[in-house]
Write an enzyme that holds these catalytic residues in place. Structure first.
Site, mmCIF file in Angstrom:
data_model
loop_
_atom_site.group_PDB
_atom_site.id
_atom_site.type_symbol
_atom_site.label_atom_id
_atom_site.label_comp_id
_atom_site.label_asym_id
_atom_site.label_seq_id
_atom_site.Cartn_x
_atom_site.Cartn_y
_atom_site.Cartn_z
ATOM 1 N N THR A 93 0.852 -1.199 0.000
ATOM 2 C CA THR A 93 0.000 0.000 0.000
ATOM 3 C C THR A 93 0.886 1.246 0.000
ATOM 4 O OG1 THR A 93 -1.719 -1.171 1.218
ATOM 5 C CG2 THR A 93 -1.780 1.236 1.314
ATOM 6 N N ASN B 103 -5.847 -9.785 -7.562
ATOM 7 C CA ASN B 103 -5.780 -10.550 -6.318
ATOM 8 C C ASN B 103 -7.023 -11.398 -6.060
ATOM 9 O OD1 ASN B 103 -6.472 -7.676 -6.110
ATOM 10 N ND2 ASN B 103 -7.157 -8.201 -4.065
ATOM 11 N N GLY C 213 6.082 -8.558 0.373
ATOM 12 C CA GLY C 213 6.660 -9.757 0.988
ATOM 13 C C GLY C 213 5.669 -10.881 1.218
ATOM 14 N N THR D 271 13.392 4.293 10.166
ATOM 15 C CA THR D 271 14.268 3.148 10.433
ATOM 16 C C THR D 271 13.740 1.901 9.745
ATOM 17 O OG1 THR D 271 14.881 4.122 12.533
ATOM 18 C CG2 THR D 271 15.237 1.753 12.314
ATOM 19 N N CYS E 226 -8.466 -7.063 2.679
ATOM 20 C CA CYS E 226 -8.579 -5.722 3.234
ATOM 21 C C CYS E 226 -10.025 -5.264 3.328
ATOM 22 C CB CYS E 226 -7.809 -4.739 2.358
ATOM 23 S SG CYS E 226 -6.256 -5.409 1.844
HETATM 24 N N1 PLP Z 1 -2.039 -4.813 -4.137
HETATM 25 C C1 PLP Z 1 -2.492 -6.059 -4.285
HETATM 26 C C2 PLP Z 1 -2.758 -6.581 -5.667
HETATM 27 C C3 PLP Z 1 -2.731 -6.872 -3.170
HETATM 28 O O1 PLP Z 1 -3.192 -8.114 -3.326
HETATM 29 C C4 PLP Z 1 -2.464 -6.344 -1.887
HETATM 30 C C5 PLP Z 1 -2.700 -7.130 -0.671
HETATM 31 O O2 PLP Z 1 -3.515 -7.977 -0.574
HETATM 32 C C6 PLP Z 1 -1.994 -5.022 -1.792
HETATM 33 C C7 PLP Z 1 -1.783 -4.302 -2.931
HETATM 34 C C8 PLP Z 1 -1.753 -4.388 -0.458
HETATM 35 O O3 PLP Z 1 -0.694 -4.987 0.188
HETATM 36 P P1 PLP Z 1 -0.314 -4.564 1.679
HETATM 37 O O4 PLP Z 1 -1.397 -5.086 2.531
HETATM 38 O O5 PLP Z 1 1.016 -5.194 1.899
HETATM 39 O O6 PLP Z 1 -0.246 -3.106 1.733
#
Ligand code: PLP
Length: 356
Positions: A51, A129, A178, A215, A303
Site C-alpha cells: 500500500t 488478487n 513480501g 528506520t 482488506c
Molecule cells: N495490491 C495487491 C494486488 C494486493 O493483493 C495487496 C494485498 O492484498 C496489496 C496491494 C496491499 O498490500 P499490503 O497489505 O502489503 O499493503
C-alpha cells in the site's frame, strides 16, 4: 529472520559495527529483490507495505506532473490504488476508471482512447488478487511509452508467480510485497525506473538513499529477500504443483457441484487463484461455514473482508451485484496437497446440503 530479532539487532542507519551488520543484511535482501524482478539494486526502495509503495508511486507522479493531473486506472485494482485515487480526486486530481472486459482483463481500447495529453500516469495491476486474471502489461507499457505517460504497475500478485523482468518491459514504478510470496507481512518494495520522477512519501532520515525516511525493519526485509530467492529457485516446481491443484479444484467443483461457475476463466491467470460463483448462495455464509472446518477462503480482498460490500472486482467484470455477492476466492500454494482439495470438496458438499 530470527538472528535479526535477537542477536543482530543493530539499526541499519548506525555507523557502528552492529549497524553495519544490519545494513549488510538489508543490502543482501535488496539484491535478492532486484534479481526477482530483473533490476539494479539501486532501483529497489523498501517500504512497510505494498500500500505504501502504491501511494508513494502515485504521489511521486502527482508531485512532478505540473499541469498533467489525470490518473488512469482500472475498475479491478486493489483498494491500495483505488482508495488513493478517490482521495486525491477530492483535491483536484482527475481520475478515470477504465473498465474491464467480462474476462476481467483491462479494456485496452478504452484505455487507449482515455489517454489524453493531460494524463500523468496509468496505474494497472499485473495480476488481480481476487481472480488471478493477468493483464496485458506489455501492451500497456508500450502504449505508455508511445504516449509519453508514466506507468505504475501493482505487481504484488505477479512477482514470484510469473516471470517479472523489467529488463524487457519499461515500467516506471513497480510495486511488490513480501507476504504474497511467503515472506513476512508489513514489508514491500517500490521498484523505480532510473528516469522516473521521484518524491518521497515519508520525509525523515537518510534511509533508502533519501527515498524513504524511517528506520528500516531489518528482520522483515531479510525475510522478504529470502522469500524472493526461494520464489526464484523453486519457481517451476511451485507453478507446476499449483496448476495441478488448481485444475483439480476447479474441475471437481464445477463438475460435482451444480450451479457453480468460474469467474475469469478462459483468460491467462496466475496459478494459485480460483474465483468461483455459487449460484444463489451468499459467499459470506460459505466463507464462515468453511472456516468451521479450518478451510480459509475469502469473498473478496482481505482488506475488505470486514465490510459486507460484495466484490468490486466481480461487479466490474459481470455488472451483476448478484454474481459479486456469490463469488468465493480460493487461494492455493505449493504447500497445499491433493488431499486438501479433496477435503474442501467434501466439506463444501456437506455445507451446501446442510444449508439446503
Ligand atoms: N495490491 C495487491 C494486488 C494486493 O493483493 C495487496 C494485498 O492484498 C496489496 C496491494 C496491499 O498490500 P499490503 O497489505 O502489503 O499493503
Amino acid at each position: 529472520m530470527e538472528p535479526y530479532f535477537a542477536d543482530e539487532w543493530g539499526n541499519a542507519s548506525s555507523a557502528h559495527s552492529f549497524g553495519l551488520k544490519a545494513n549488510q543484511a538489508i543490502e543482501k535482501a535488496r539484491k535478492q529483490v532486484a534479481l526477482l524482478v530483473g533490476v539494479e539494486v539501486s532501483q529497489v526502495v523498501f517500504t512497510c507495505s505494498a500500500t505504501e509503495a502504491n501511494n508513494t508511486a502515485l504521489g511521486a507522479v502527482l508531485a512532478a506532473s505540473g499541469k498533467k493531473k489525470r490518473i488512469l486506472t482500472t475498475a479491478t485494482e486493489h483498494s491500495a490504488v483505488l482508495t488513493y485515487c478517490s482521495a486525491v480526486s477530492r483535491h483536484g486530481t482527475e481520475v478515470d476508471i477504465i473498465p474491464v472486459l467480462p474476462s476481467g482483463v483491462i479494456d485496452l481500447l478504452a484505455l487507449e482512447s482515455a489517454l489524453t495529453p493531460d494524463t500523468a500516469v496509468v496505474s494497472v495491476m499485473w495480476a488481480n488478487n481476487e481472480t488471478g486474471v493477468i493483464n496485458p502489461v506489455g501492451q500497456v507499457a508500450k502504449l505508455c511509452v508511445e504516449r509519453d505517460v508514466l506507468f505504475h504497475c501493482d505487481a504484488v500478485q505477479a512477482a514470484g508467480k510469473l516471470p517479472v523482468d523489467l529488463k524487457v518491459l519499461k515500467i516506471d514504478y513497480l510495486t511488490v510485497s513480501g507476504h504474497k510470496i511467503f515472506g513476512p507481512k508489513g514489508v514491500g518494495a517500490l521498484i523505480l525506473e532510473p528516469t522516473a520522477p521521484f518524491t518521497p512519501l515519508l520525509y525523515g532520515g537518510h534511509q533508502e538513499n533519501e527515498r524513504r525516511g524511517g528506520t528500516q525493519n531489518v528482520p522483515a526485509i531479510v525475510g522478504f529477500g529470502m522469500a524472493c530467492e526461494l520464489a526464484m529457485a523453486e519457481h517451476f516446481e511451485r507453478i507446476d504443483h499449483m496448476l495441478r491443484l488448481r485444475d483439480r479444484l476447479e474441475n471437481r467443483i464445477l463438475s460435482e457441484i451444480p450451479g457453480t461457475y468460474l469467474n475469469g476463466g478462459g483468460t491467462p491467470r496466475i496459478p494459485n487463484t480460483s474465483n468461483i460463483g455459487f449460484d444463489g448462495r451468499d459467499s459470506e455464509t460459505l466463507v464462515n461455514l468453511l472456516d468451521q472446518y479450518e478451510i480459509c477462503v475469502s469473498s473478496g480482498s482481505a482488506c475488505l473482508s470486514n465490510s459486507v460490500t460484495p466484490s468490486h472486482v466481480i461487479q466490474a467484470m459481470t455488472g451483476s451485484h448478484k454474481k459479486a455477492s456469490e463469488a468465493v476466492r480460493f487461494s492455493l500454494s505449493h504447500l497445499n496437497s491433493n488431499a486438501d482439495v479433496d477435503f474442501l470438496l467434501k466439506c463444501l458438499k456437506m455445507i451446501l446440503k446442510r444449508i439446503g
